[in-house]
Scaffold this active site. Structure first.
Site, PDB file in Angstrom:
ATOM      1  CG  ASP A  34      -2.144   0.876   1.028  1.00 53.17           C
ATOM      2  OD1 ASP A  34      -2.863   1.088   1.995  1.00 53.17           O
ATOM      3  OD2 ASP A  34      -2.327   1.417  -0.074  1.00 53.17           O
ATOM      4  CB  THR A  35       0.462   4.338   1.932  1.00 50.92           C
ATOM      5  OG1 THR A  35      -0.934   4.133   1.975  1.00 50.92           O
ATOM      6  CG2 THR A  35       0.774   5.797   1.815  1.00 50.92           C
TER       7      THR A  35
END
Length: 414
Positions: A229-230
């Site tokens: 993810d991020t």
């Protein structure tokens, strides 16, 4: 003569000796020490990082660190340097941010990003934005425009825009556009097609969902395409200002319009210069957006870092505010990760008015299988990188890993 800045040490930091820390902003109110360079810590997502692609993950972290340090050496403030690091992370096809982001259910790319300046406490964010190669540049421009004050007729400038409105605002402020089809990579397209087939199969078969889920997890582990993810970064500059930023393509096969933690205030990133607090802090998160939103993990970790023992404080925050959070009581596995730094003015021991600087303590922690990080000071010749992994035999989402180090930025006061 030894360099006035020591390289970061890869170890779990402990509380420094009493005489080596000063929680005052200055030793001598008539002198403002100028430290050499600054420090940057980046991450390439909390999720699963295959050994076969470890070299690529580490390489992009090194490039991001170098980009930020180059800006710091040129005299840029922390917020400019952290944005530069994020551009490098977004441009890599190996990260789930900007270029190569996950595709949503409609086969399109929608990105989230945010940035926070610890000096002004201003914040800028975009959510579910399409057609922008570097979403963090839009978030950063929102931040800088807000710092200029009110708009015509006394209107309040926006700090958070989404969807088409964010895209049009970016276009109107000269942010380079990039068609979504050009942002997709062979890797992201193949992952989308594979996930779409599995979803269709699961919907056709009553028992197919459980089997498909098991096959998906196995396939992702084998091919190194686990849910990354991020990406993000935290920076402290030569003046002691901190900044943090995050950027994400979001979860694979997400519903169009979904906005993850990378754009939410207090969830994706946090940066705050010391004012009434002893320490300046900067935090960037990664993992399952919904878990991070419901716990506001970035701000929780920042608050925890005001304790004397940073390592213990982060450990307790991740355990009590995240894994065991009442807001996530119904979740079997709580997936996320953070990078944090805190800093304050320091003096040599014994105290001296000639040598002053900034002491930086940096940490990372995650409940996912792995997390790739990189860090560098302005005095280092190259960045150091590390893929942190959960201890063998532990269950992702139910336990955590935590590591870190200490870096001292020193200079002779004028």
């Amino acid at each position: 003569m030894e360099s006035l800045m020591n390289s970061a040490e890869e170890q779990q930091p402990s509380s420094p000796p009493g005489n080596s820390w000063s929680k005052q902003e200055e030793i001598n109110k008539n002198e403002t020490p100028k430290c050499v360079g600054g420090f940057v810590l980046v991450h390439a997502g909390a999720g699963y990082h295959s050994e076969s692609k470890a070299k690529e993950y580490k390489h992009v972290c090194k490039r991001a660190c170098q980009r930020a340090v180059d800006r710091l050496k040129a005299g840029a403030l922390a917020v400019e340097a952290v944005a530069a690091a994020l551009v490098e992370l977004e441009d890599s096809p190996f990260t789930n941010a900007g270029m190569g982001s996950n595709l949503n259910l409609s086969g399109e790319i929608e990105c989230d990003a945010s940035i926070m300046d610890g000096k002004s406490l201003h914040y800028g964010a975009v959510g579910a934005i399409s057609g922008i190669k570097n979403p963090v540049l839009v978030a950063n421009r929102l931040l800088s425009e807000a710092q200029k004050g009110k708009l015509s007729a006394g209107r309040i400038p926006p700090c958070f825009l989404v969807g088409r409105g964010a895209h049009d605002w970016a276009l109107g402020h000269g942010i380079p556009l990039c068609p979504s089809e050009k942002m997709a990579t062979k890797f992201s397209l193949s992952a989308y097609k594979r996930n779409k087939r599995k979803m269709e199969l699961a919907e056709k078969m009553d028992t197919g969902h459980k089997h498909a889920k098991k096959r998906r997890q196995s396939s992702e582990t084998e091919n190194g395409s686990g849910c990354l993810d991020t990406v993000g970064a935290v920076v402290v500059d030569s003046e002691g200002n901190v900044a943090a930023a995050v950027s994400s393509g979001g979860l694979a096969m997400k519903h169009p319009g979904r906005v993850g933690q990378a754009a939410h205030y207090g969830c994706g990133c946090w940066a705050e210069n010391a004012s009434n607090n002893p320490y300046s802090t900067a935090v960037s998160t990664s993992g399952c957006g919904e878990h991070l939103i419901r716990t506001m993990l970035a701000r929780e970790c920042s608050a925890a870092l005001q304790s004397e023992d940073a390592h213990k404080a982060l450990l307790e925050a991740m355990q009590n505010k995240f894994i065991s959070s009442p807001f996530l009581a119904g979740e079997d596995r709580v997936l996320g990760g953070v990078i944090v730094l805190r800093c304050c003015r320091c003096v040599e021991s014994p105290p001296s008015q000639n040598i002053q600087g900034i002491l930086v303590e940096f940490l990372w922690s995650h409940t996912t299988e792995s997390m790739c990080v990189g860090y560098m000071s302005a005095q280092d010749s190259k960045a150091k990188t590390h893929i942190s992994r959960l201890p063998p035999g532990t269950v992702p989402g139910q336990c955590l890993a935590i590591e870190g180090g200490v870096c001292r930025l020193m200079s002779v006061a004028e």
